[in-house]
Design a protein around this motif. Structure first.
Motif: not given
Length: 364
Positions: A30, A338, A356
């Motif tokens: 994240g 990411e 995520h």
């Protein structure tokens, strides 16, 4: 033991979240502020009752709420599913449940969750003052000396230290003399436990350092226990001799509360010779050594939380951390942004799960 289910409520930006982690490796992805680090904080809180960040409880609880809760279900090879929980109120008070039953002390929960954290602040173990190093050794004492009521010994010591300090501030000779024998007794107990654990940790550090820092295979890492008084003197005699000095200083100047632990490489303090990257790898080796000792002495497997792993360690160190972690049969939780996910997955050669996170919610 590993966490098979984690539920988080009202912690920072997480209003409600349930995670079903992998028993071995979990990568939480994240952007900054997404809530990924808060998941690590929740796990850490099960082992310490506080966050690894420099935050007060009131700052953890969502601003329009009165409390936060963390629930964990666990599984192991030798036990059925067990449940644990902690509720923290903004005023700092807590409610704790261990195996579904209300517990009186945080230590009852902490003993079930040996948590090892590696974050941007972990390097403080080397760079900052002795308080953090004492806490690290005492955490290890707590888990390694599991057959003894270590938590009670430390609680008694804190109480006696506070009372003796107050007596010194008041220059109350009668009370000073009343508290000193128990003060000496507890000092010697803690000294003995710390010394034993540090000696045992040394053996494991030699191996783990070579696993993490392959370029320094001929270097010798050492841990030196620096006692909070001159060990050539009997503590009771030293306190009696220096009573006037302590009254003048209005505090206890001799004791394990002034201990330090010195980390060296080839007889030179680590903080004087290693770069920041090398220091991080030294700390990683130290944590791996601590886990190996803990597993040997207590048969407990640690749960690792590593925040923003790609920013803290180079690729080879990440590979080493994963490989050693796998061999120890522990459960790991890593966070990353990411763009770093691909390199972390490249470093993993075993099964794992990816979660995520965005705006305090799981996207998968």
């Amino acid at each position: 033991m590993y966490i098979s289910k984690l539920a988080i409520h009202r912690l920072r930006c997480i209003n409600k979240m349930e995670v079903v982690p992998h028993s071995s490796c979990n990568i939480i992805v994240g952007e900054n502020g997404s809530g990924k680090t808060s998941i690590l904080e929740a796990i850490y809180m099960l082992g310490f009752g506080r966050t690894f960040r420099k935050s007060k409880t009131a700052e953890l609880v969502q601003f329009d709420q009165n409390d936060l809760t963390i629930f964990a279900a666990t599984e192991s090879d030798y036990q059925d599913t067990a449940t644990f929980g902690i509720r923290k109120y903004k005023n700092g008070s807590s409610e704790i449940k261990v195996r579904g039953k209300k517990a009186k002390r945080l230590s009852e929960l902490s003993s079930e969750f040996p948590i090892i954290s590696f974050t941007s602040d972990t390097i403080d173990l080397i760079d900052s003052g002795p308080s953090g190093r004492r806490k690290f050794i005492d955490w290890l004492v707590f888990h390694v000396k599991h057959s003894e009521d270590v938590a009670e010994i430390y609680r008694q010591f804190d109480k006696v230290l506070e009372q003796r300090n107050e007596a010194l501030k008041q220059a109350d000779l009668k009370m000073i003399q009343a508290w000193t024998p128990k003060f000496v007794e507890l000092n010697l107990q803690i000294q003995s436990m710390r010394n034993e654990v540090i000696s045992q940790l040394q053996d494991y550090l030699n191996k783990s350092y070579r696993q993490v820092e392959s370029s320094k295979v001929n270097s010798s890492p050492t841990i030196t226990y620096k006692l909070g008084w001159n060990s050539e003197f009997d503590l009771a005699e030293l306190l009696a001799k220096n009573q006037g000095f302590e009254i003048k200083r209005r505090s206890c100047n001799y004791g394990v509360h002034r201990d330090d632990i010195i980390f060296q490489l080839d007889d030179t303090p680590v903080k004087n010779i290693l770069s920041r990257g090398e220091t991080k790898r030294f700390v990683l080796a130290l944590l791996l050594a601590a886990e190996a000792l803990l597993v040997t002495k207590s048969q407990k497997h640690c749960i690792w939380v590593l925040d923003d792993i790609a920013a803290e360690l180079d690729y080879q160190s990440i590979v080493n951390a994963f490989s050693v972690g796998k061999s120890q049969n522990n459960q790991m939780f890593f966070t990353c942004i990411e763009k770093d996910l691909a390199i972390i997955q490249q470093a993993i050669n075993f099964e794992h799960a990816v979660f995520h996170v965005k705006h305090g919610q799981l996207l998968n």
